[in-house]
Design a protein around this motif. Sequence first.
Motif: not given
Length: 255
Positions: A129-130, A165-166, A171-173, A182-185
């Motif tokens: 998706a990313g 790990a998630l 945080r890495t993404l 792209v917001n990754v939370n």
Amino acid sequence: MSRALFDLTGRLALVTGSSQGIGYALARGLAEAGAVVVLNGRDPTKLVAAQARLAEVGIASETAAFDVTDPKAVEAGIAAIEAAHGPLHILVANAGIMRRMPSVEMPPETWREVLATNLDGVWYCCQAAGKRMVARGKGKIVTICSVQSELGRPTIAPYAASKGALRMLTRTLCAEWARHGVNVNGVAPGYYDTELTGALVNNAEFTDWLCKRVPAGRWGKVEELVGATVFLAAPASDFVHGHLLYVDGGMTAVV
């Protein structure tokens, strides 16, 4: 103006592991906020049943049956969703499993089974998706983490390892993709009454311990995760990146 910040009208959302439990509640919540929701799971029969339950309350949804632990199936599944329904705006990576066993007794296949779903599966979905969201310059990804992203407990080594790990994957993404819009939370639930926790809910001793340990004094209800997820999927969180939002009745806030 404030309502518009939480309006998901016109957004396409994929929620993995959404035929039951937390995933189903989140899919329903996103749909009620206006999103077009795609339900995902491995079992087409369960997906059709979940779709029917949503239809009973006036919510239309789509389904996409694929196994998140299979990277080729994930790529094909997300490509098919976009071909049929247009660009994917929201991914809620929720699919997960739990296996309880003393660590000295845990066979390698049990360890791998949990990591394959809870970590590898999230990674495959985020990547598929990313990369599309990055190319378009916008998107929202919400990983479903846990209080076990922060706290350990006996007999759940692979689950806790996967959820820890998630936290770092989220945080890495963020570090890579925030600049691309792209917001990754992550949403980190505490202890909720679901299909995965039924044995613990029915264990009077454990429930007594939990109610004393959690400041709110009770198990969580899956519907109480909806607000946090809608927030992280909506325009209201456009400048929120790499954050884990704990919805845990205060569990991680106290000793």
